[in-house]
Structures are given as structure tokens and as C-alpha cells.
Design a protein around this motif. Structure first.
Motif, PDB file in Angstrom:
ATOM      1  N   HIS A 125       0.791  -1.120   0.077  1.00 37.35           N
ATOM      2  CA  HIS A 125       0.122  -0.027  -0.065  1.00 37.35           C
ATOM      3  C   HIS A 125       0.895   1.256   0.100  1.00 37.35           C
ATOM      4  CE1 HIS A 125       0.857  -1.323   4.123  1.00 37.35           C
ATOM      5  NE2 HIS A 125       0.854  -0.094   4.335  1.00 37.35           N
ATOM      6  N   PHE A 129       0.321   4.657  -2.309  1.00 36.16           N
ATOM      7  CA  PHE A 129      -0.082   6.098  -1.680  1.00 36.16           C
ATOM      8  C   PHE A 129       0.931   6.916  -2.122  1.00 36.16           C
ATOM      9  CE2 PHE A 129      -2.077   3.797   2.368  1.00 36.16           C
ATOM     10  CZ  PHE A 129      -3.107   3.730   1.688  1.00 36.16           C
ATOM     11  N   GLN A 131       2.655   6.744  -4.616  1.00 34.53           N
ATOM     12  CA  GLN A 131       3.132   6.733  -6.394  1.00 34.53           C
ATOM     13  C   GLN A 131       4.523   6.753  -6.600  1.00 34.53           C
ATOM     14  OE1 GLN A 131       0.901  10.065  -7.619  1.00 34.53           O
ATOM     15  NE2 GLN A 131      -1.297   9.547  -6.998  1.00 34.53           N
ATOM     16  N   GLU A 153      -9.382  -0.894  -7.489  1.00 38.15           N
ATOM     17  CA  GLU A 153     -10.457  -1.561  -6.405  1.00 38.15           C
ATOM     18  C   GLU A 153      -9.670  -0.801  -5.147  1.00 38.15           C
ATOM     19  OE1 GLU A 153      -9.457  -3.273  -8.589  1.00 38.15           O
ATOM     20  OE2 GLU A 153     -11.548  -3.601  -9.592  1.00 38.15           O
ATOM     21  N   ASN A 155      -7.873   1.903  -4.886  1.00 36.06           N
ATOM     22  CA  ASN A 155      -7.917   3.417  -4.599  1.00 36.06           C
ATOM     23  C   ASN A 155      -9.521   3.759  -4.722  1.00 36.06           C
ATOM     24  OD1 ASN A 155      -5.269   4.009  -5.298  1.00 36.06           O
ATOM     25  ND2 ASN A 155      -5.425   4.120  -7.582  1.00 36.06           N
ATOM     26  N   ARG A 156     -10.443   2.919  -4.884  1.00 35.99           N
ATOM     27  CA  ARG A 156     -11.810   3.151  -4.474  1.00 35.99           C
ATOM     28  C   ARG A 156     -12.075   2.902  -2.970  1.00 35.99           C
ATOM     29  NH1 ARG A 156     -13.832   0.332  -8.372  1.00 35.99           N
ATOM     30  NH2 ARG A 156     -14.632  -1.390  -7.136  1.00 35.99           N
ATOM     31  N   TYR A 157     -11.499   1.870  -2.468  1.00 41.68           N
ATOM     32  CA  TYR A 157     -11.969   1.619  -1.216  1.00 41.68           C
ATOM     33  C   TYR A 157     -11.111   2.189   0.015  1.00 41.68           C
ATOM     34  CZ  TYR A 157     -15.098  -1.835  -2.991  1.00 41.68           C
ATOM     35  OH  TYR A 157     -16.311  -2.424  -3.710  1.00 41.68           O
ATOM     36  N   PHE A 158      -9.778   2.462  -0.281  1.00 41.35           N
ATOM     37  CA  PHE A 158      -8.726   3.217   0.498  1.00 41.35           C
ATOM     38  C   PHE A 158      -8.560   4.541  -0.067  1.00 41.35           C
ATOM     39  CE2 PHE A 158      -8.509  -1.200   1.383  1.00 41.35           C
ATOM     40  CZ  PHE A 158      -8.265  -1.486   2.624  1.00 41.35           C
ATOM     41  N   ASN A 159      -9.696   5.245  -0.188  1.00 40.34           N
ATOM     42  CA  ASN A 159      -9.436   6.765  -0.761  1.00 40.34           C
ATOM     43  C   ASN A 159      -9.835   7.793   0.183  1.00 40.34           C
ATOM     44  OD1 ASN A 159     -12.067   6.470  -0.334  1.00 40.34           O
ATOM     45  ND2 ASN A 159     -12.742   7.021  -2.395  1.00 40.34           N
ATOM     46  N   THR A 160      -9.812   7.471   1.488  1.00 44.36           N
ATOM     47  CA  THR A 160     -10.026   8.631   2.489  1.00 44.36           C
ATOM     48  C   THR A 160      -8.639   8.699   3.349  1.00 44.36           C
ATOM     49  OG1 THR A 160     -10.823   7.076   4.035  1.00 44.36           O
ATOM     50  CG2 THR A 160     -12.397   8.168   2.602  1.00 44.36           C
ATOM     51  N   GLN A 164      -6.278   5.610   5.045  1.00 39.34           N
ATOM     52  CA  GLN A 164      -4.762   5.544   4.595  1.00 39.34           C
ATOM     53  C   GLN A 164      -4.027   5.802   5.791  1.00 39.34           C
ATOM     54  OE1 GLN A 164      -4.241   8.416   1.531  1.00 39.34           O
ATOM     55  NE2 GLN A 164      -5.678   7.552   0.062  1.00 39.34           N
TER      56      GLN A 164
END
Length: 250
Positions: A125, A129, A131, A153, A155-160, A164
Motif C-alpha cells: 500500500h 499512496f 505513487q 479497487e 483506490n476506490r476503497y482506501f481513498n480517505t 490511509q
């Protein structure tokens, strides 16, 4: 020989039920992890549907340092290890120094086993994060099983920021600089030991490498014994030896 014949419909039902069982087992596994206790975010049932399973044989590489970060992983079974590659400059090569009678400054590349990854550990991860490319190489020590989530997926579910930060708090980034400092300290200790031996050989017993060692020459024999110990790393403490076992010169 008995042969069981399944219709296409029955076969698809078996596959469907098998996938449902696997997904159910994965859900039970996720719900048992500390990370998902008091979970605030998308439903774990929904997240579970996005995970795939990767089975590994011993010594199988998951990814290498520098690879593109495209997946997030959770160890479901087995043991893996994280390995970082670091370059250290101006290291004394004692064998060349003793052979040539002078010091040689060189650059060494080290592979350092940072840590082991076991059931429930999460990784992959931090580079997503940040990049950046992979900061370490991940390899299985034994037969292992990973749950993986693809980049879209993840980025969609761990986008807050909250999720993070929670993930990085429990499974922090690999500190490459800290690893380098540790290796530099290790090499400095090794170099100091090597320098002391080199100076003793060069100053007092310049012929110890080139001429025959006589049994009655106690001082020379003692020095030779110390030299051999240093070469075999026997002069390190138990803790230092355990740390040295994690290091491999490339």
C-alpha cells in the motif's frame, strides 16, 4: 475406472459454490483481523468481493524493488520476507588491502532482509499512496497464500485520509534511510575491525601473508588466529551475528 460426468450446468454450480465457499472463508479471515475491528468504511463484505487469491511456492518472488505498484496484499497463510537493496560507498575490502598492502575504497551493494511477513500482515500500500515504484523485494519463505486487490479497487476503497492513515499506522512505510544508516553502522564496525587488523599486519608483521608461519612465533600465530576469526565473522556478538545473517553482499 469410474468416471463421473457432469452437465455444464452442474459444473457451473460446483464452481459457483466453490467460489462462494472461498469468499466466505476469506470474509471470516478478514473479520478476524485487528485492522478491521471497529471498521469505519465500506462494508467488509463488499471489499471481500474484490480480493483475489495468489498461491506461492517457496522462494517465489511476489514483486521486485523498482516494479510498478499495482496491487495491495494481505498474507493469508505462510511466511514471506521483505528485502531492501542499499548501496554503501567507501567500504574497505580487507582481502584486497592485505593482499596488495594498501587500502582500497570500493562501493558495495547490500541486500538486507528487513522483516518477515506473516498471516494478517498487509503490504504493497505504501508505494501506491506515494505513487512510486516498489521500495523492496518480497519473496516467499515457504508455501504461502496471499489475498490481493488490484489498484483501481484499492483506490476506490482506501481513498480517505482516515483509512490511509490507519493502514500506514499499523503497517508503516519501509524507511530506506534507516536501513541504510543501520547497514552503514554495521559496515563501520566491520571496517574498524578490519582496519585494526590491517594496521597490525602492515606495521608489525608485514610478512604474515607472504611467508610461512612458524609454530614458535606466538605473536604471529595469535594474529593469524584473530585474522581468521574476523574473516569468518566469529568475533561478532550473538546479536551482531543475527543481524549479519540478514545481510547479503550483491
Amino acid at each position: 475406472v469410474e468416471v463421473m460426468i457432469l452437465s455444464k450446468k452442474d459444473y457451473l454450480n460446483v464452481v459457483y459454490e466453490s467460489k462462494n465457499l472461498e469468499r466466505s472463508n476469506n470474509l471470516i479471515f478478514l473479520l478476524g483481523l485487528k485492522f478491521f475491528k471497529n471498521w469505519i468504511g465500506p462494508s467488509i463484505e463488499e471489499i471481500n468481493k474484490t480480493f483475489g487469491i495468489l498461491e506461492l511456492k517457496p522462494n517465489q518472488v511476489v514483486y521486485k524493488a523498482g516494479d510498478y505498484a499495482s496491487m495491495f496484499y494481505i498474507v493469508r497463510a505462510g511466511v514471506l520476507y521483505m528485502e531492501s537493496i542499499v548501496e554503501i560507498e567507501n567500504t574497505l575490502d580487507i582481502q584486497s588491502a592485505l593482499r596488495n598492502g594498501s587500502k582500497n575504497k570500493i562501493t558495495k551493494k547490500f541486500s538486507y532482509r528487513v522483516k518477515e511477513l506473516k498471516r494478517g500482515d498487509m503490504f504493497g500500500h505504501e508505494e501506491i499512496f506515494d505513487q512510486v515504484g516498489r521500495c523492496a523485494t518480497i519473496t516467499s519463505l515457504e508455501e504461502s497464500e496471499l489475498m490481493y486487490m488490484n489498484l483501481p479497487e484499492f483506490n476506490r476503497y482506501f481513498n480517505t485520509p482516515f483509512l490511509q492513515e490507519k493502514l500506514l499506522f499499523e503497517f508503516p512505510r519501509l524507511d530506506v534511510n534507516q536501513t541504510k544508516e543501520m547497514l552503514l553502522k554495521n559496515e563501520t564496525t566491520r571496517r574498524q575491525n578490519s582496519d585494526a587488523i590491517f594496521r597490525a599486519v602492515n606495521l608489525n608483521y608485514s610478512g604474515v601473508i607472504s611467508r610461512e608461519i612458524f609454530p614458535e612465533d606466538r605473536k604471529i600465530n595469535k594474529l593469524k588466529f584473530i585474522l581468521e576469526k574476523a574473516k569468518k565473522k566469529q568475533c561478532f556478538s550473538k546479536e551482531e551475528k543475527e543481524e549479519n545473517d540478514k545481510i547479503k553482499v550483491l
